[in-house]
Design a protein around this motif. Structure first.
Motif, short mmCIF file in Angstrom:
data_model
loop_
_atom_site.label_atom_id
_atom_site.label_comp_id
_atom_site.label_asym_id
_atom_site.label_seq_id
_atom_site.Cartn_x
_atom_site.Cartn_y
_atom_site.Cartn_z
N THR A 46 0.81 -1.22 0.00
CA THR A 46 0.00 0.00 0.00
C THR A 46 0.84 1.27 0.00
O THR A 46 0.48 2.27 -0.62
N ILE A 47 1.97 1.27 0.72
CA ILE A 47 2.85 2.44 0.72
C ILE A 47 3.40 2.67 -0.67
O ILE A 47 3.39 3.79 -1.20
N ASN A 48 3.89 1.60 -1.30
CA ASN A 48 4.42 1.72 -2.65
C ASN A 48 3.33 2.17 -3.63
O ASN A 48 3.58 3.00 -4.51
N GLN A 49 2.12 1.62 -3.46
CA GLN A 49 1.01 2.03 -4.33
C GLN A 49 0.76 3.53 -4.22
O GLN A 49 0.68 4.24 -5.24
N ALA A 84 4.01 8.72 5.91
CA ALA A 84 4.70 8.19 7.08
C ALA A 84 3.70 7.55 8.05
O ALA A 84 3.97 6.49 8.63
N ALA A 85 2.55 8.19 8.24
CA ALA A 85 1.52 7.64 9.14
C ALA A 85 1.00 6.32 8.59
O ALA A 85 0.80 5.35 9.34
N GLN A 86 0.76 6.28 7.28
CA GLN A 86 0.29 5.04 6.68
C GLN A 86 1.36 3.95 6.81
O GLN A 86 1.04 2.78 7.05
N PHE A 87 2.64 4.35 6.67
CA PHE A 87 3.73 3.37 6.82
C PHE A 87 3.73 2.74 8.19
O PHE A 87 3.89 1.53 8.34
N VAL A 88 3.56 3.57 9.25
CA VAL A 88 3.57 3.04 10.61
C VAL A 88 2.45 2.00 10.78
O VAL A 88 2.67 0.91 11.33
N THR A 89 1.27 2.32 10.27
CA THR A 89 0.14 1.38 10.36
C THR A 89 0.43 0.09 9.60
O THR A 89 0.23 -1.02 10.11
N ASP A 90 0.91 0.23 8.36
CA ASP A 90 1.20 -0.94 7.54
C ASP A 90 2.35 -1.76 8.12
O ASP A 90 2.32 -2.99 8.08
N ALA A 91 3.36 -1.08 8.66
CA ALA A 91 4.52 -1.78 9.22
C ALA A 91 4.10 -2.64 10.41
O ALA A 91 4.56 -3.79 10.56
#
Length: 578
Positions: A334-337, A489-496
């Motif tokens: 999702t981050i890459n998308q 960055a916020a989405q990354f934290v959730t996805d991570a």
């Protein structure tokens, strides 16, 4: 006519000749009979011998089959015991960790710390004994794969650095420039040896630097890898060094009582290195320190003739080439998308997103796209499979240029890329300008001059960018606003956190730890794309060595990742969201 005397002489001679002939014939008859009897006896003996050989061969074959069956039974027993012992032990240590975190009474915390220390020592003993038993049973096998010694050694050092009595030890890694990026070998076994040597260096030295080094040497005009682990600890007396690599052997010194173990770590390491046709040894001085080393022959993974469009330069008007291009983007993360779709939108590209390879195959139509950007590692159907399906279903002139997107080193996907007819790779993390250059290069078949590209207006600097690598943060600032970067960055934290939860689902079960590789790879790629290097390195460590790590290792790495995610979260405004 002769006299009577002459006739008598002739008769006597004749009689003697007759007698001699008769004697010779008698002797010949006796010898023939004796030879016949000897041949008969020999045939009987040969027949008996053949019967004996057949019986002995049958006995040996039966014994061999029994031995093979016994070996297989023993191997299955060891595999079962490995799972049955390690799984509850990992669960037990996990419960102790949870109790330790939740307990507020100092005395109880101290007791739980003792339990954790004892559990760690027991885990080491169990691992050593099981590995040694596998070797004795012939169930300890080597495999050939691509080894990245830099990632491997860095991962070992990171674990040891934070596992040394919960205090950080200074452990440095130095890999010579002459060491290949990738070579063929057994990554798990090489990691095990380095881990054993580093673990010993930590246990037998109270403080000071521990150095892990690797360089190339020549042995009989062939390339060999030499790895050294140096400590400045108690050292080893000359008369004790011969016992170091023997089974169940430990050298007595003032730290021996604290360094609990089976005495099998070095013995197992010796068997691994000798199994790889290498050598292992130690140079040491009592009271000064020790350098354990091993040398193994290696074969470098050849560099395939792939081109990376992000390094090209020399044709103008790239903006005009890219604007309006129709691109099919296949990407599951999702981050890459989010990031790639925003990049493509800012370029004026008409982008269609496919969440995995199967969706890309379903969406593709001849003439509908000018370019395909295909991620390699995706669920349902990976990128390589999707490319094969598209090429098999359509004539070559109806398939547009295709570029692979990968977080792997280019050399590691070279053979697979060439096999599906792909000559270009875009290596993640991909900066805005690099992506635009790559698209223009692929569409024109020519090199594109980077100076002709006008970057989007730079976004404002936000605190989270201080935690990103400098090159990535600069690229993001040139293409996204501060608010957009914070949202990513916020989405990354959730996805991570979600990806790491997927990793941990399989961490307790040795039989399914291979399933940790996919979410770890996704986490590595997402972190790398946003420049969060620490998270990316830890995820790479899991991806590289997931089959070797145990439950405690996953807990240690997970703690470091969680700590880094907390740092990222702390820089974000409360309203930032994906």
């Amino acid at each position: 006519m002769g006299s009577d005397e002459d006739k008598g002489v002739s008769r006597r001679r004749y009689n003697r000749a007759v007698a001699a002939r008769a004697e010779a014939e008698k002797l010949l008859d006796e010898k023939s009979r004796a030879l016949f009897e000897a041949n008969e006896a020999l045939r009987e003996h040969q027949s008996a011998l053949e019967d004996t050989v057949r019986e002995r061969t049958a006995d040996l074959q039966a014994a061999l089959q029994k031995a093979q069956m016994a070996s297989e039974v023993r191997a299955r027993f060891i595999a079962t015991m490995s799972h049955e012992i390690r799984t509850p032990l990992g669960g037990l240590m996990g419960i102790v960790d949870l109790l330790h975190m939740e307990e507020s009474d100092p005395k109880k915390q101290e007791l739980l710390s003792f339990a954790k220390t004892s559990g760690t020592a027991l885990k080491t003993i169990v691992n050593d004994v099981l590995d040694f038993s596998k070797m004795e049973a012939g169930a300890f096998q080597f495999k050939t794969e691509q080894v990245d010694i830099r990632s491997l050694a860095t991962g070992v050092a990171a674990l040891a650095r934070y596992s040394a009595d919960e205090t950080e030890r200074e452990i440095e890694v130095e890999i010579g420039d002459d060491v290949p990026q990738r070579f063929y070998g057994d990554a798990t076994r090489i990691r095990q040896v380095i881990s054993n040597l580093v673990s010993n260096a930590v246990r037998y030295s109270t403080d000071g630097l521990i150095s892990v080094r690797a360089r190339m040497i020549e042995v009989d005009d062939a390339p060999w890898l030499r790895v050294e682990v140096e400590d400045f600890g108690v050292g080893i007396a000359a008369d004790k060094r011969d016992d170091l690599f023997k089974d169940f052997s430990q050298v007595s010194n003032e730290l021996s009582d604290q360094a609990q173990g089976t005495g099998l770590g070095l013995a197992i390491s010796r068997r691994i290195i000798e199994g790889a046709n290498g050598h292992i040894g130690v140079d040491s001085e009592l009271g000064v320190g020790s350098t354990f080393w091993f040398e193994i022959p290696i074969e470098e993974v050849p560099h395939a003739p792939l081109s990376d469009p992000t390094t090209t330069a020399e044709v103008d008007n790239a903006e005009d080439i890219v604007r309006g291009a129709r691109v099919l983007l296949a990407e599951d993360n999702t981050i890459n998308q989010t990031l790639l779709m925003r990049f493509l939108k800012k370029m004026g590209v008409v982008a269609t997103l496919a969440e995995n390879g199967q969706v890309a195959v379903d969406l593709f139509r001849p003439g509908a796209f000018d370019l395909i950007l295909m991620d390699v590692a995706m669920p349902v159907m990976d990128g390589l499979q999707a490319i094969r399906h598209i090429r098999d279903a359509h004539p070559p002139d109806q398939v547009p240029p295709i570029s692979l997107l990968t977080a792997h080193v280019m050399e590691t996907v070279a053979d697979d890329a060439i096999a599906v007819g792909v000559e270009h790779v875009l290596s993640k993390p991909i900066a805005f300008d690099d992506l635009r250059l790559g698209i223009a290069s692929l569409m024109t078949g020519r090199k594109v001059h980077s100076l002709s590209l006008s970057a989007p207006q730079a976004g404002s600097h936000v605190p989270v960018m201080d935690l990103m690598s400098e090159d990535i943060s600069a690229g993001l600032a040139a293409s996204l606003s501060g608010a957009e970067i914070e949202e990513l960055a916020a989405q990354f934290v959730t996805d991570a956190e979600s990806l790491w939860a997927d990793v941990m689902k399989h961490s307790d079960d040795a039989a399914s730890r291979g399933n940790c590789k996919a979410p770890a790879h996704a986490l590595k790629g997402a972190a790398g794309l946003l420049g969060f290097a620490t998270v990316s390195e830890h995820a790479a460590m899991v991806e590289e060595s997931c089959a070797f790590l145990d439950a405690e290792d996953f807990d240690v790495i997970g703690g470091m990742i969680a700590s880094e995610l907390d740092r990222i979260r702390a820089t974000l405004p409360s309203g930032a969201s994906a």
